[in-house]
Design a protein around this motif. Structure first.
Motif, mmCIF file in Angstrom:
data_model
loop_
_atom_site.group_PDB
_atom_site.id
_atom_site.type_symbol
_atom_site.label_atom_id
_atom_site.label_comp_id
_atom_site.label_asym_id
_atom_site.label_seq_id
_atom_site.Cartn_x
_atom_site.Cartn_y
_atom_site.Cartn_z
ATOM 1 N N HIS A 159 0.835 -1.202 0.000
ATOM 2 C CA HIS A 159 0.000 0.000 0.000
ATOM 3 C C HIS A 159 0.873 1.256 0.000
ATOM 4 C CE1 HIS A 159 -3.401 -2.657 0.883
ATOM 5 N NE2 HIS A 159 -2.560 -3.271 1.712
ATOM 6 N N LEU A 160 0.662 2.116 -0.993
ATOM 7 C CA LEU A 160 1.422 3.348 -1.113
ATOM 8 C C LEU A 160 0.619 4.515 -0.561
ATOM 9 C CD1 LEU A 160 2.895 3.027 -4.730
ATOM 10 C CD2 LEU A 160 3.844 2.194 -2.570
ATOM 11 N N GLY A 161 1.280 5.349 0.218
ATOM 12 C CA GLY A 161 0.632 6.528 0.782
ATOM 13 C C GLY A 161 1.666 7.593 1.063
ATOM 14 N N ARG A 162 1.209 8.666 1.660
ATOM 15 C CA ARG A 162 2.106 9.743 2.084
ATOM 16 C C ARG A 162 2.013 9.806 3.603
ATOM 17 N NH1 ARG A 162 -0.703 11.292 -2.513
ATOM 18 N NH2 ARG A 162 0.634 11.705 -4.338
ATOM 19 N N GLY A 163 2.711 8.850 4.254
ATOM 20 C CA GLY A 163 2.545 8.620 5.677
ATOM 21 C C GLY A 163 3.028 9.759 6.546
ATOM 22 N N MET A 164 2.238 10.089 7.536
ATOM 23 C CA MET A 164 2.597 11.103 8.542
ATOM 24 C C MET A 164 2.502 10.453 9.926
ATOM 25 S SD MET A 164 3.215 14.156 6.990
ATOM 26 C CE MET A 164 2.584 15.570 7.879
ATOM 27 N N GLY A 172 -16.338 12.074 1.993
ATOM 28 C CA GLY A 172 -15.740 11.122 1.078
ATOM 29 C C GLY A 172 -14.478 11.632 0.416
ATOM 30 N N LYS A 173 -13.811 12.568 1.060
ATOM 31 C CA LYS A 173 -12.603 13.168 0.491
ATOM 32 C C LYS A 173 -11.376 12.824 1.335
ATOM 33 C CE LYS A 173 -15.061 17.200 -1.376
ATOM 34 N NZ LYS A 173 -15.154 18.684 -1.349
ATOM 35 N N THR A 174 -10.221 12.802 0.671
ATOM 36 C CA THR A 174 -8.976 12.707 1.414
ATOM 37 C C THR A 174 -8.655 14.067 2.011
ATOM 38 O OG1 THR A 174 -7.678 13.223 -0.557
ATOM 39 C CG2 THR A 174 -8.057 10.889 -0.076
ATOM 40 N N VAL A 175 -7.922 14.067 3.106
ATOM 41 C CA VAL A 175 -7.519 15.321 3.741
ATOM 42 C C VAL A 175 -6.014 15.267 3.989
ATOM 43 C CG1 VAL A 175 -9.764 15.678 4.821
ATOM 44 C CG2 VAL A 175 -7.979 14.454 6.069
ATOM 45 N N SER A 176 -5.493 16.368 4.478
ATOM 46 C CA SER A 176 -4.054 16.467 4.754
ATOM 47 C C SER A 176 -3.758 15.882 6.128
ATOM 48 C CB SER A 176 -3.606 17.930 4.683
ATOM 49 O OG SER A 176 -3.999 18.515 3.458
ATOM 50 N N GLY A 177 -3.853 14.570 6.231
ATOM 51 C CA GLY A 177 -3.639 13.905 7.513
ATOM 52 C C GLY A 177 -2.264 14.207 8.077
ATOM 53 N N MET A 178 -2.178 14.553 9.346
ATOM 54 C CA MET A 178 -0.918 14.947 9.981
ATOM 55 C C MET A 178 -0.651 14.085 11.219
ATOM 56 S SD MET A 178 -0.154 17.644 7.978
ATOM 57 C CE MET A 178 0.431 19.224 8.515
ATOM 58 N N GLY A 179 -1.020 14.578 12.398
ATOM 59 C CA GLY A 179 -0.824 13.807 13.619
ATOM 60 C C GLY A 179 -1.999 12.890 13.883
ATOM 61 N N ALA A 180 -1.773 11.840 14.686
ATOM 62 C CA ALA A 180 -2.841 10.887 14.989
ATOM 63 C C ALA A 180 -2.698 10.347 16.399
ATOM 64 C CB ALA A 180 -2.818 9.732 13.986
ATOM 65 N N PHE A 227 -7.381 12.535 14.255
ATOM 66 C CA PHE A 227 -6.189 13.040 13.585
ATOM 67 C C PHE A 227 -6.399 14.475 13.127
ATOM 68 C CE2 PHE A 227 -8.701 10.999 10.298
ATOM 69 C CZ PHE A 227 -8.556 11.783 9.167
ATOM 70 N N THR A 228 -5.301 15.135 12.821
ATOM 71 C CA THR A 228 -5.341 16.547 12.448
ATOM 72 C C THR A 228 -5.175 16.713 10.945
ATOM 73 O OG1 THR A 228 -2.961 16.748 12.841
ATOM 74 C CG2 THR A 228 -4.429 17.293 14.673
ATOM 75 N N ALA A 229 -5.540 17.898 10.471
ATOM 76 C CA ALA A 229 -5.427 18.219 9.047
ATOM 77 C C ALA A 229 -5.294 19.736 8.928
ATOM 78 C CB ALA A 229 -6.642 17.694 8.286
ATOM 79 N N SER A 255 0.921 18.045 15.184
ATOM 80 C CA SER A 255 0.852 16.955 16.151
ATOM 81 C C SER A 255 -0.363 17.132 17.070
ATOM 82 C CB SER A 255 2.138 16.910 16.973
ATOM 83 O OG SER A 255 2.264 15.673 17.643
ATOM 84 N N ASN A 256 -0.742 16.047 17.737
ATOM 85 C CA ASN A 256 -1.924 16.085 18.606
ATOM 86 C C ASN A 256 -1.826 15.008 19.676
ATOM 87 O OD1 ASN A 256 -2.240 13.976 16.725
ATOM 88 N ND2 ASN A 256 -4.457 14.007 16.898
ATOM 89 N N ALA A 257 -2.747 15.044 20.625
ATOM 90 C CA ALA A 257 -2.754 14.051 21.698
ATOM 91 C C ALA A 257 -4.120 14.017 22.360
ATOM 92 C CB ALA A 257 -1.678 14.369 22.742
ATOM 93 N N ILE A 258 -4.493 12.822 22.795
ATOM 94 C CA ILE A 258 -5.721 12.605 23.562
ATOM 95 C C ILE A 258 -5.308 12.328 25.002
ATOM 96 C CG2 ILE A 258 -7.753 11.145 23.845
ATOM 97 C CD1 ILE A 258 -7.548 10.461 20.855
ATOM 98 N N VAL A 259 -5.648 13.227 25.922
ATOM 99 C CA VAL A 259 -5.169 13.091 27.304
ATOM 100 C C VAL A 259 -6.074 13.883 28.246
ATOM 101 C CG1 VAL A 259 -3.592 15.054 27.044
ATOM 102 C CG2 VAL A 259 -3.112 13.324 28.774
ATOM 103 N N ASP A 260 -6.243 13.400 29.456
ATOM 104 C CA ASP A 260 -7.082 14.053 30.468
ATOM 105 C C ASP A 260 -6.254 15.122 31.189
ATOM 106 O OD1 ASP A 260 -8.801 14.799 32.466
ATOM 107 O OD2 ASP A 260 -9.108 12.780 33.272
ATOM 108 N N PHE A 261 -6.479 16.378 30.833
ATOM 109 C CA PHE A 261 -5.684 17.466 31.417
ATOM 110 C C PHE A 261 -6.200 17.946 32.765
ATOM 111 C CE2 PHE A 261 -4.489 18.184 26.879
ATOM 112 C CZ PHE A 261 -3.125 18.048 27.038
ATOM 113 N N ASP A 262 -7.480 17.730 33.054
ATOM 114 C CA ASP A 262 -8.051 18.245 34.310
ATOM 115 C C ASP A 262 -8.426 17.133 35.283
ATOM 116 O OD1 ASP A 262 -10.137 17.295 32.826
ATOM 117 O OD2 ASP A 262 -11.274 19.175 32.781
ATOM 118 N N ASN A 263 -8.044 15.898 34.963
ATOM 119 C CA ASN A 263 -8.236 14.752 35.855
ATOM 120 C C ASN A 263 -9.691 14.505 36.243
ATOM 121 O OD1 ASN A 263 -5.516 14.042 35.931
ATOM 122 N ND2 ASN A 263 -5.076 15.412 37.645
#
Length: 611
Positions: free
Chosen positions: A298-303, A353-361, A376-378, A415-423
């Motif tokens: 599979h060919l892609g433009r991996g980020m 149904g479109k591709t996007v500029s996938g960046m962080g995940a 993920f971000t775009a 870049s991005n992150a999923i995290v509990d900042f306020d506990n």
């Protein structure tokens, strides 16, 4: 002309978008099925199933988390303290008038407790001179900062021996030889490097012996941007997945002119590449198994690359955010091979149904239903897509229903992150923001952007709370990589952000909250030493449940704290912690006191039952 209310118009608009989305995705799936050479009878049957599934997806209700109520939470706030902490790193991407594509992509940040003192240290990847692609001066060196445990950091790059020699992009942390010391893998345009942690404050470059300097394609080493450590076959040894971007040569980029100004070109003008998977042989060497496992097909433009067991079969799967190409979701088939299922799982494209500029995940459970979700971000107008895992191998695009479509439509994310900042027991969202072009040729936009944080409201929706996250949080910059972890072990997750051709930032979490927390540091015995891939379910006395996993691959080209963080809300302890290790061993701990770091060692495998 009849007067319609705002709600009526919103409802009508939503219906139109859903209709468009259904039509586009059904056509894409039909084409996908045809491409794979199914019989006419099979195509007709699958298309009926697709239409039924699409209808179900469009009408699916918002996820209901098991938690009975939300904990009280103060506003999420950060204070930027890099300079006074002794962190003086700046990426130098060697920008040129030729607008080489690599100049805008350097990002890597990694958290690594390399000396085992209990405090996360910080590594930054850096660029090199152009056109030589070599680190011709100290300004191009990668940097390692030792966490002194008192809020300050010391540059230990020279002693550690991780300054590098080529044009680097990203970093990944994992203990590949199970000696209890985290090692460092650095990827880039030139040779990738594996640094073995010697345990005395130094690292040895073992790239050549290990055989992980970077795979070839078309006779040239591929441009790598990110990597993830993952034990894909559950043999107790960490394997290595590398995300590769596009075919590129120095000073040979297409000439892209916008309003008489040369700028960086669209990735569509560059040929895509396959990704790479290395299997750990257990003797300090690795074997490239990209072909035999199906990864290289599979060919892609991996980020960004992120790992999780999305279908609960006990084997880690791999998600790759692709830049202007359909995303990849590599489903792990019994640790033997991978099947690319992004289209059939509904995560290859956005809702239109479109591709996007996938960046962080990032790939973890955001709605506390026990299934890892994908976020993920775009770039601006593409939003930052969020996919809820609905089980059965399918995901639902929740970007609109969660409020992220409206909130992020004018944002550009790296870049991005999923995290509990306020506990409070609900994972929030963080984005390192910046545009790609320079300058951005729209008068209302800026190349530099402030970062963003979205609070999880606990009902499937998120609120942009960036404006109240602190004065220093509002400062725009060319933000790139992101690593998240508890740098001072106070239970509040901090964020390190790299800045393209500018000073890095350390956002110290100063949220004023009485909510409790716990950090789990897993140590495998049968499984890999870092416990990467372990699945954790935590239950608090009020019946609320949360789910998380051990991973370091987060965001774009970055590596976060391997310790697993849970916010406990107003509960002072976890009533129960259930761990499923990669080995399959299950472990339960009860009444575990919070507000501390807890080290958990994998129990020995139980002896086989006598027949």
């Amino acid at each position: 002309m009849a007067v319609r209310s705002i709600d009526e118009m919103k409802s009508e608009g939503k219906a139109m978008l859903e209709h468009l989305w259904l039509a586009v995705n059904v056509n894409r799936l039909r084409a996908y099925i045809d491409f794979n050479g199914r019989s006419a009878r099979k195509r007709s049957v699958v298309c009926v199933v697709i239409l039924l599934c699409v209808g179900a997806q469009a009408q699916a209700p918002a996820a209901k988390a098991p938690a009975p109520q939300m904990a009280t939470s103060a506003p999420i706030r950060f204070e930027e303290i890099a300079a006074r902490s002794g962190i003086d790193f700046s990426i130098d991407s060697s920008p040129t008038l030729n607008k080489n594509q690599i100049e805008t992509m350097v990002a890597g940040v990694a958290l690594i407790d390399y000396d085992g003192d209990g405090y996360q240290d910080i590594f930054f990847a850096n660029g090199a001179a152009i056109p030589s692609l070599k680190k011709e001066g100290p300004q191009y060196k990668n940097r390692l900062y030792h966490n002194n445990g008192d809020g300050t950091f010391t540059d230990v790059t020279e002693k550690a021996g991780v300054g590098g020699d080529g044009y680097d992009m990203g970093a990944a942390v994992g203990d590949f030889d199970n000696d209890g010391r985290p090692d460092l893998y650095v990827v880039g345009v030139t040779k990738n490097h594996l640094y073995h942690n010697n345990g005395d404050g130094t690292f040895s470059d073992v790239t050549d012996k290990a055989g992980v300097g970077g795979a070839m394609y078309g006779g040239k080493k591929m441009w790598s941007v990110a990597a993830a450590w993952v034990d894909y076959n559950n043999d107790g040894l960490l394997d290595l997945f590398v995300s590769n971007y596009v075919k590129w040569e120095v000073n040979k980029d297409p000439e892209c002119i916008v309003a008489s100004i040369r700028n960086y070109c669209s990735p569509l003008l560059y040929e895509p590449l396959p990704n790479t998977l290395y299997r750990n042989n257990g003797d300090g060497t690795f074997t490239d198994v990209s072909d035999e496992t199906g990864i290289s097909q599979h060919l892609g433009r991996g980020m960004g690359v992120a790992i999780a067991d999305y279908d609960g079969d006990g084997f880690m799967d791999i998600f790759v955010a692709n830049d202007d190409s359909p995303n990849f979701l590599f489903h792990n088939i019994g640790g033997k091979r991978f099947e690319e299922v992004a289209v059939s799982s509904w995560v290859a494209y956005n809702r239109s149904g479109k591709t996007v500029s996938g960046m962080g995940a990032d790939f973890r459970d955001v709605n506390n239903d026990g299934r890892p979700d994908i976020w993920f971000t775009a770039l601006s107008t593409e939003t930052f897509p969020l996919f809820f895992n609905r089980g059965g191998g399918e995901f639902e695009d929740a970007t609109t229903s969660s409020g992220l479509a409206w909130a992020t439509q004018n944002m550009d994310g790296w870049s991005n992150a999923i995290v509990d900042f306020d506990n409070d027991g609900w994972k929030d969202l963080f984005v390192a923001r910046s545009n790609v072009l320079d300058p951005v040729l729209a008068s209302a936009r800026s190349y530099m952007e402030p970062n963003a944080v979205f609070r999880n409201l606990g009902n499937g929706k998120f609120q942009d709370v960036s404006a109240t996250a602190g004065a220093s949080f509002q400062t725009p910059a060319l933000h790139r990589g992101t690593a998240v972890g508890d740098l001072d072990n106070d239970g509040r997750m901090d964020v390190v952000v790299s800045v393209l051709n500018g000073p890095a930032k350390l956002f110290h979490n100063i949220t004023r909250t009485s909510n409790h927390w716990i950090l789990l540091q897993l140590r495998g015995t049968v499984s890999n030493r870092m416990g990467i891939g372990a699945q954790i379910r935590l239950t608090t006395p009020n019946g609320a449940q949360q789910f998380n996993e051990v991973t370091t691959s987060v965001g774009y080209a970055s590596s976060s704290d391997s310790r697993v963080h849970f916010g406990l809300g107003d509960s002072m302890a976890a009533e129960r912690i259930d761990i499923t290790w990669p080995s399959g061993i299950r472990q339960t701990l009860r009444n575990v006191r919070g507000d501390r770091v807890v080290v958990i060692e994998e129990p020995a495998a139980p002896p086989p039952r006598k027949k």
